[in-house]
Design an enzyme around this catalytic site. Sequence first.
Site, short mmCIF file in Angstrom:
data_model
loop_
_atom_site.label_atom_id
_atom_site.label_comp_id
_atom_site.label_asym_id
_atom_site.label_seq_id
_atom_site.Cartn_x
_atom_site.Cartn_y
_atom_site.Cartn_z
N HIS A 10 -2.40 -8.88 -4.59
CA HIS A 10 -3.04 -7.84 -5.35
C HIS A 10 -2.58 -6.59 -4.76
CE1 HIS A 10 -5.87 -9.12 -2.48
NE2 HIS A 10 -6.00 -7.67 -2.24
N ALA A 11 -2.93 -5.52 -5.34
CA ALA A 11 -2.63 -4.18 -4.85
C ALA A 11 -3.54 -3.10 -5.49
CB ALA A 11 -1.24 -3.52 -5.07
#
Length: 685
Positions: free
Chosen positions: A602-603
């Site tokens: 994820h970011a």
Amino acid sequence: MILNARCVQILNMLLSSSTHVTTDKLAQSMQVSKRTVYYDMQKINDWLRSQGFSPLKHVRDLGFYLDDQAKKKISAALQTMQPIRHYEYSSDERKAWIGLLIFIRSGRIFLHDLLEKLQVSRSTLLNDVKKLKSEWQLFQLELAFHRKQGYFVIGEEKQKRKAIVHYAAQILATVGYERLCSELLGGHILPVKNIIRQSETFSAIRYTNDVIHTLTVYLSIFLKRWIRGKYIQMDEQEKEVLQSTREYKTAHHIITQIENVFQVDVPQDEICYLTTYLLGSRVTDDKQIDQNNEIATLKQIIKNMVDDFQKYACVQFKHREELEKNLLIHMKPAYYRLKYGLHLQNELTQSVKANYHDIFTLTKKVVHHVENVVGQSVGDDEIAYIAMHFGGWLDREGVSVPTRKKALIVCESGIGTSRILQKQIEELLSTVDVIDIISAREYKAYSLEHVDFVVTTIPLEPRDIPVYIVRPILTAADKMLLLRETNGLSETRTLSVEALLEIVKRHATIINEKALVQELHEYISQSKRKEILKKPMLKDLLTKQCIQFVEEVGDWKEAIALAAKPLLDGGYITNAYIQAMIDNVKKLGPYIVITPGVALPHARPEQGVRKIGMSFLRIKNGCLFSEKEEHRVYILIVLAAIDNETHLKALSQLTKLLSNKENMHVLFSTNSIEEVLTLIEAYSY
């Protein structure tokens, strides 16, 4: 492969259903979690395969079902299957069988007889017997053993009958009428059943089918005790009252027929005892009800119940007199069951509680009128029957119960004071139900998911729902507060840009009014969108289109890109978000490996997320995210979050799913998208 009691119940539900049955409905009926239902389904499918049947069919969002051809074959298999091969009795069922076998014995019963019947280990059976001894203290009975006599029971016959009825009802609910009769009662059943059927003609009363079955079982067991000279004794004054009822005439007719058929002598006390069962039996048709003091009392009870139900439900029955007449027919047996301590098994109780919760809760509020007269608490099985009647009448008149709010009371000054507060709140707020009373210490860990507001007598730490501090005895000011605030719980306050602008003008100099108005409009619009946005569940994000299976990948960067591809193709994220996830691993290392074999790339939302989403990739041979074997990943779940909160519910459900070893085994080994979706469904609640 053997089935436990719950699996058999689930299978029977599917066999009797003409439509799909959802996981939610099964979980509610069985009073277990959806995850437990999922594992039960695996056991059922294993058993079906072992018997040469196809596994259960499942349609996403509709549930499980069996076609008509499969139902016929499986029903036949269930009827003929031997318990020692296919069915595993629960501890409670084994205790019930032990009790009944001892009560109806024609000779001596020893441990080896019970072992032969139940097919469990000696230590298991001895443990069951130990539990049964303790349980029988509630019936004021003692289970004894003599090396020559075997097992026998010490206590009054009336208490023994209560235990018999309790255990017979338990076995009837799990294995069914046919099975109990064939394994326990033998040749007595058909003649006894015919006698009961014939008594309907004699009395002009029509009993329901389940009453015919239960009466047949009870009388057949009692008959075995009469043959051994085991009779009950009734109170003389009670006998006089019972002999004045028309049910006594029916009981006398039944007993006379039994004496003739089986050549036994049955004393009058047993006729009176059977009368109590007939008084407590549900009927399908009863055009004439005896008029006596007890019926007059029951009529007043029903009037009071209807009064309270209308008050709490905020409804007015148009044909109240007819409702009360019908309730009298249904309540008369319930009244006598409660009076004489007779057991009732209602298979629909859990369904009523789950599907008609408000009506069940309202009924529970009004049954105290019965309890005050009979001196017995009314159990959920009886409440469910009465609730079904109220619910049916509401449907008939086209009346709906207003949406009800649920309140939690937090009080440290004792349960007595708390009950007084509960009564005041429910009388003041007719559409509010107090679902629980807890202490301040319990409040910290208490789930508020189904609570609309909290009423407390002590200061509490704020949480996500309204909290109202009141005195244990509500003052006029407390009542006004609760009335005003609770009536507005569902209302939302509309913010006016013009009103805000006027406030700002009074206290500040505006440099660019046009720009300020535009930003205020944008801010309020965003706030409204956030307020109405529901947090999606795991099944809402991890859909069929977002699940992939591959044999292997080139490296971890390719794995992340491939796992994110469904989100990219669907417009959930941009290429920049994929690069951001890869950059994070380069910078921070394999921090995304959240549990052995599973990674959660994820970011940040601003790095390329357009809308919330998740995707799933299973790599059969795994992929290393570092040089260490412990960082080999087989499952990647990409998360695209739009803020810090919206995804939390789904993430919490995912965490629970991944914390179970059996779930991990399924995810690592399966090649079926449907199997993954079924598992996700089980945790989306």
